[in-house]
Write a protein that holds these residues in place. Structure first.
Motif, PDB file in Angstrom:
ATOM      1  N   GLU A 107       0.831  -1.206   0.000  1.00 44.33           N
ATOM      2  CA  GLU A 107       0.000   0.000   0.000  1.00 44.33           C
ATOM      3  C   GLU A 107       0.864   1.253   0.000  1.00 44.33           C
ATOM      4  OE1 GLU A 107      -3.679   1.976   2.595  1.00 44.33           O
ATOM      5  OE2 GLU A 107      -2.635   0.187   3.323  1.00 44.33           O
ATOM      6  N   ASN A 133      -0.647  -3.036  -6.426  1.00 44.50           N
ATOM      7  CA  ASN A 133      -1.756  -3.987  -6.336  1.00 44.50           C
ATOM      8  C   ASN A 133      -1.277  -5.415  -6.125  1.00 44.50           C
ATOM      9  OD1 ASN A 133      -2.117  -1.991  -8.891  1.00 44.50           O
ATOM     10  ND2 ASN A 133      -3.978  -1.964  -7.620  1.00 44.50           N
ATOM     11  N   VAL A 182      -4.014  -7.762  -3.009  1.00 38.53           N
ATOM     12  CA  VAL A 182      -4.469  -7.001  -1.846  1.00 38.53           C
ATOM     13  C   VAL A 182      -5.429  -7.800  -0.968  1.00 38.53           C
ATOM     14  CG1 VAL A 182      -4.120  -4.758  -2.927  1.00 38.53           C
ATOM     15  CG2 VAL A 182      -6.300  -5.941  -3.239  1.00 38.53           C
ATOM     16  N   ALA A 232      -2.308  -2.128 -13.498  1.00 43.49           N
ATOM     17  CA  ALA A 232      -1.885  -2.487 -12.146  1.00 43.49           C
ATOM     18  C   ALA A 232      -0.410  -2.153 -11.930  1.00 43.49           C
ATOM     19  CB  ALA A 232      -2.129  -3.970 -11.896  1.00 43.49           C
TER      20      ALA A 232
END
Length: 590
Positions: free
Chosen positions: A182, A187, A222, A266
């Motif tokens: 994060e 991702n 995630v 991504a």
């Protein structure tokens, strides 16, 4: 085929495919230090059996680059091969890329197996040789075409490393990894290094000698994660336990196709030093290059791991007490060779509960063999050990609780003044590092001088690093911390376990190395910051008959006496009267 014949066969294939230079590393597709038999490619091609080295072959020449641990070994093993030894780190020795820049024509084709060459190595190759206009050809594993009966992929059982040993659930570890993802706005996180995969997912295996690892890749998202392993060798029970944490199983070879499916929008976090080129090129998404977060996370041992490592040291100490008692009782009475010692070390360790094998191939170097820092006994080199000279033994074990690594140099008879002096100077360095107190933020390179200073004052030195990280029922060599002269940014942190192993080597005569494992601890907070120190956790006596007591400072002498008292108090309850009395004599104050 002889080594020379293998090199010639490879050159024929290079000529067919218009490849001017072919590079063979020591790695596997996971950038491992120790590799399954299938990927001992550099060893098979060169005859050099050391764990570190790179072979480069052109149409007319061949060279092998390795470090000072293996100079003597490589010189011997490369004889008659037509391969020139390049001693890394010595004056006047070009790097492999510098050598290639001199040997290759303009616009050369440079080949290698793209599964065993990292993305970082490829980038460095292009940067160093960019002026030549090089072309990279990574799709050919040329050695596979000439290696008859090449070993197959290993197929060993994968098992759960339970929380009672790991001290932390896989779910908790994934949460820490996802927090790092994060922070990097990623991702996905690709993990290719086997020790990272094993630590994150609390799995272990036996696909590589000495390292309790399983061949696997991982992609962490995630919310869920996928482990790419051989499903045939993992139990349904473990598959179910993994699924409870949203960890799913896919076939090992499926990794490349699945990486291609990650959306281009991504972002993928990965470590280019631990990702092979073919994997790297399979990712069409945005790549965020960082060291694997698990490298630092697993280096800081939790309370359960620390207690487990200490228990492993106690088991190892008991085994070694029995071994050294046996050695002393039998030397000069029965024929004992380097191989005998290796086998006996493993035998005594195997009697301990939760023993899972050795943590590396034992280094047993008698007399001049000890001058090879990473000497490996062969049937041809095996010698009888007698009641004279110095015997260097570097060995370790894997227990479910932890990993051990210890070196002792044993005087087998009376030593001369030079031998005793060298023995004592190396011991002084080991003790000085063990006694270090230092502020938070100190790196290993800042402390390395402590282990070398006594030797330096006498104009002596050693060519290898002083300390490496050690895993917990994991790799015996672990990062990201180290203690060596080369600058490395990683600070030493509480919870890290590192080796303390200075040495000294007289080529043709003997080698001396003393090694304990040390745990980094918080000692105190002062107005000037937090200060750290080391706790020595290895438990095994030193042979004091090799020491010149007058060369020790009062502080060093006190440290040694206190350490020996600690060894006796920890091990004696686990010993019978005979071994207790023997150890009491070995650990008496000097």
């Amino acid at each position: 085929m002889t080594v020379a014949e293998r090199v010639n066969a490879l050159r024929s294939l290079m000529h067919e495919k218009n490849i001017h230079a072919y590079i063979i590393t020591s790695s596997d597709p996971h950038m491992s230090e120790y590799v399954p038999d299938k990927w001992t490619t550099r060893q098979w091609m060169s005859g050099f059996t050391g764990s570190a080295g790179t072979l480069v072959i052109t149409q007319e020449k061949a060279g092998l680059w390795t470090d000072s641990r293996y100079f003597l070994q490589a010189e011997t093993q490369l004889q008659g091969s037509g391969i020139k030894l390049f001693k890394m780190g010595t004056a006047g020795t070009p790097s492999q890329n510098e050598w290639l820049s001199e040997e290759l024509p303009v616009n050369p084709n440079i080949g290698f197996d793209g599964t065993c060459y990292s993305a970082a190595q490829t980038r460095e190759l292009k940067n160093k040789l960019g002026d030549l206009g090089i072309h990279i050809i990574e799709e050919f594993d040329l050695v596979d075409e000439i290696w008859v009966n090449r070993p197959a992929l290993p197929n060993n059982t994968i098992f759960d490393h339970e929380v009672c040993f790991s001290g932390q659930s896989r779910y908790s570890k994934l949460m820490k990894i996802r927090k790092k993802m994060e922070e990097c706005e990623c991702n996905f996180h690709f993990v290719g290094s086997l020790d990272d995969v094993a630590w994150i997912f609390n799995i272990r295996g036996s696909d590589i000698d000495y390292n309790p690892l399983a061949l696997a890749y991982a992609v962490i998202g995630v919310e869920s994660a996928t482990l790419y392993i051989s499903e045939d060798y993992i139990s349904n029970e473990l598959i179910q336990k993994l699924a409870e944490d949203q960890i799913y199983i896919a076939d090992y070879a499926q990794i490349f196709n699945d990486l291609l499916e990650i959306p281009g929008s991504a972002s993928v976090l990965l470590d280019i030093n631990r990702t092979n080129l073919n994997v790297f090129r399979s990712i069409c998404s945005n790549i965020v290059e960082r060291e694997n977060p698990s490298q630092l996370l697993k280096s800081i041992k939790n309370e359960v791991e620390i207690e487990g490592m200490k228990n492993a040291m106690k088991k190892d100490g008991v085994a070694l007490t029995h071994f050294y008692y046996w050695l002393e009782e039998n030397i000069g009475k029965n024929k004992i060779t380097e191989f005998t010692v290796m086998n006996k070390l493993k035998e005594f360790r195997s009697y301990q509960e939760n023993f899972k094998g050795e943590s590396f191939g034992s280094i047993v170097g008698y007399k001049d063999h000890g001058a090879h820092p990473h000497y490996s006994t062969t049937p041809e080199s095996d010698v009888e050990i007698k009641a004279e000279g110095l015997l260097l033994i570097d060995s370790g074990a894997q227990f479910l609780e932890g990993t051990t690594d210890i070196t002792r140099t044993i005087p087998m008879g009376e030593l001369n003044e030079e031998e005793k002096t060298d023995f004592t100077l190396v011991l002084k360095g080991m003790i000085q590092l063990a006694m270090a107190k230092f502020p938070q933020g100190t790196r290993g390179c800042n402390l390395d001088i402590l282990a070398r200073q006594a030797l330096w004052h006498k104009g002596k030195n050693y060519g290898h690093g002083t300390g490496h990280g050690v895993g917990c029922f994991m790799n015996v060599h672990e990062g990201p911390q180290s203690i060596r002269q080369e600058i490395k940014d990683q600070a030493l942190l509480p919870g890290m376990i590192t080796s303390d192993e200075p040495g000294f080597y007289r080529e043709g005569h003997y080698g001396i190395r003393h090694e304990n494992l040390i745990l980094c601890c918080l000692e105190e907070s002062t107005p000037f910051g937090e200060f750290l120190n080391f706790e020595t956790i290895t438990l095994c006596h030193f042979e004091t008959k090799g020491i010149i007591i007058e060369l020790l400072t009062p502080e060093e002498r006190t440290w040694l006496n206190d350490y020996h008292q600690k060894v006796y108090e920890a091990l004696s309850p686990e010993l019978d009267d005979k071994h207790q009395n023997w150890l009491k004599e070995k650990t008496k104050n000097i």
